[in-house]
Design an enzyme around this catalytic site. Sequence first.
Site, short mmCIF file in Angstrom:
data_model
loop_
_atom_site.label_atom_id
_atom_site.label_comp_id
_atom_site.label_asym_id
_atom_site.label_seq_id
_atom_site.Cartn_x
_atom_site.Cartn_y
_atom_site.Cartn_z
N HIS A 186 0.70 -1.23 -0.04
CA HIS A 186 0.17 0.04 0.10
C HIS A 186 0.66 1.26 0.16
O HIS A 186 1.72 1.30 0.99
CB HIS A 186 -0.92 0.09 1.18
N ASP A 216 1.27 5.15 -0.04
CA ASP A 216 0.07 6.36 0.34
C ASP A 216 0.77 7.58 -0.39
O ASP A 216 1.98 8.17 -0.03
CB ASP A 216 0.13 6.55 1.87
N MET A 235 0.82 11.63 -0.88
CA MET A 235 0.11 12.87 -0.26
C MET A 235 0.84 13.97 -0.95
O MET A 235 1.96 14.00 -0.92
CB MET A 235 0.11 12.71 1.31
N MET A 270 -3.71 10.55 -2.48
CA MET A 270 -4.56 11.74 -1.67
C MET A 270 -3.97 13.06 -2.24
O MET A 270 -3.03 13.60 -1.46
CB MET A 270 -4.05 11.49 -0.03
N GLY A 318 -4.07 11.13 6.18
CA GLY A 318 -2.95 12.29 6.29
C GLY A 318 -1.66 11.85 7.01
O GLY A 318 -0.54 12.16 6.69
N GLY A 331 -0.09 8.04 9.32
CA GLY A 331 -0.27 6.86 9.93
C GLY A 331 -0.24 6.92 11.56
O GLY A 331 -0.19 8.07 12.12
N GLY A 332 -0.42 5.78 12.09
CA GLY A 332 -0.67 5.77 13.77
C GLY A 332 -1.97 6.61 14.28
O GLY A 332 -1.65 6.84 15.39
N GLY A 353 -6.58 2.33 8.16
CA GLY A 353 -6.19 3.51 9.09
C GLY A 353 -6.30 2.65 10.69
O GLY A 353 -7.66 2.43 10.72
N GLY A 354 -5.51 2.66 11.55
CA GLY A 354 -5.51 2.28 12.85
C GLY A 354 -5.98 0.77 12.86
O GLY A 354 -6.54 0.52 13.81
N GLY A 413 -0.15 0.11 8.57
CA GLY A 413 1.32 0.81 8.65
C GLY A 413 1.91 0.18 9.80
O GLY A 413 2.73 -0.51 10.15
C1 DX5 Z 1 -3.71 7.65 6.18
C2 DX5 Z 1 -2.99 6.46 5.07
C3 DX5 Z 1 -2.88 5.19 5.66
C4 DX5 Z 1 -2.04 4.98 6.81
C5 DX5 Z 1 -2.33 3.90 7.79
O1 DX5 Z 1 -3.64 8.58 5.21
O2 DX5 Z 1 -3.76 6.21 4.03
O3 DX5 Z 1 -2.64 3.87 4.74
O4 DX5 Z 1 -0.54 4.93 6.51
O5 DX5 Z 1 -1.44 3.82 8.67
P1 DX5 Z 1 -1.84 2.93 10.29
O6 DX5 Z 1 -1.93 1.69 9.83
O7 DX5 Z 1 -0.42 3.38 11.07
O8 DX5 Z 1 -2.96 3.70 10.90
ZN ZN Z 2 -3.66 4.73 2.69
#
Ligand code: DX5
Ligand code: ZN
Length: 220
Positions: A35, A37, A39, A70, A144, A146-147, A178-179, A199
Site C-alpha cells: 500500500h 500512500d 500525499m 490523496m 494524512g 499513520g498511527g 487506518g488504525g 502501517g
Molecule cells: C492515512 C493512510 C494510511 C496510513 C495507515 O492517510 O492512508 O494508509 O498510513 O497507517 P496506520 O496503519 O498506522 O493507521
Molecule cells: Zn492509505
Amino acid sequence: MATAPLIAPSILSADFAKLGEEIRAIDAAGCDWIHVDVMDGHFVPNITIGPAVVKALRPHTKKPFDVHLMISPVDTYLDAFAQAGADIITVHPEAGPHIHRTLQHIRSLGKKAGVVLNPATHESVLDYIIDDVDLVLVMSVNPGFGGQSFIDSQLRKIEAIRRKIDATGRDIHLEVDGGVDVKTAPLAIGAGADVLVAGTATFRGGPGKYAENIKVLKGL
Ligand code: DX5
Ligand code: ZN
C-alpha cells in the site's frame, strides 16, 4: 468467513531511508499487496512520495502496488502512477470534479480502479459508480498520517458497503485503511472487509517482526 484477509502494509510506516529493502522484507514476510500512500500537502496535510519513487520501488517486488492517491487535482497524475507501476489506483471522490470519469480513465490505463471513502463520506456515493470499481476503500481514520486511532463508526459503513457489493454479485474488494491493529482487524473483517491496510501494525518492532505481525493481522 474462513478465508484470511489480504494484508497491504502501508509503507508510510517503513524506514524511508531504505524503502527498497523494506519492501523486500514485507514481501518475504508474507504480505499480499504493497500500500503506497501518496500525499500532496494540499488534499491532506502531509507530503509523501511521487511517481518517481513508485517507479524506483517497482523492481523490488512482484506483489501488487495498491496506490492510494490523496492528491488534488488527481486526474493529472493518473497516467504517471500507472506508468510507474501501480496495479490498483484508488481515488477520493472529493479529489476531482468527475469521479466517474476518473475511474473510467484508470481502467482505460489497464489498472484496477478503487474509490476511497473518508470517514464522513456516505456510502451512497457508490450507488452510481459501483459497476466502475474493482475496489472500495473505507478510511477508518482521516487521511494524512499513520498511527491514528480506528474510528468505530466506520464499522457500520463497512457493513453497509458489504451489502451493496454482495448485491452486485461481482468480486469487488472491500479494503479498510487506518488504525488497523490486532484489536480492530477482527472487527473490520467481521463487518465484511477482505483487505486490511496496516502501517504501524506491520512495521512495529522492525524487520524481524514483520512475518509475525502480518500473521497476527490475518488472524492465523
Ligand atoms: C492515512 C493512510 C494510511 C496510513 C495507515 O492517510 O492512508 O494508509 O498510513 O497507517 P496506520 O496503519 O498506522 O493507521
Ligand atoms: Zn492509505
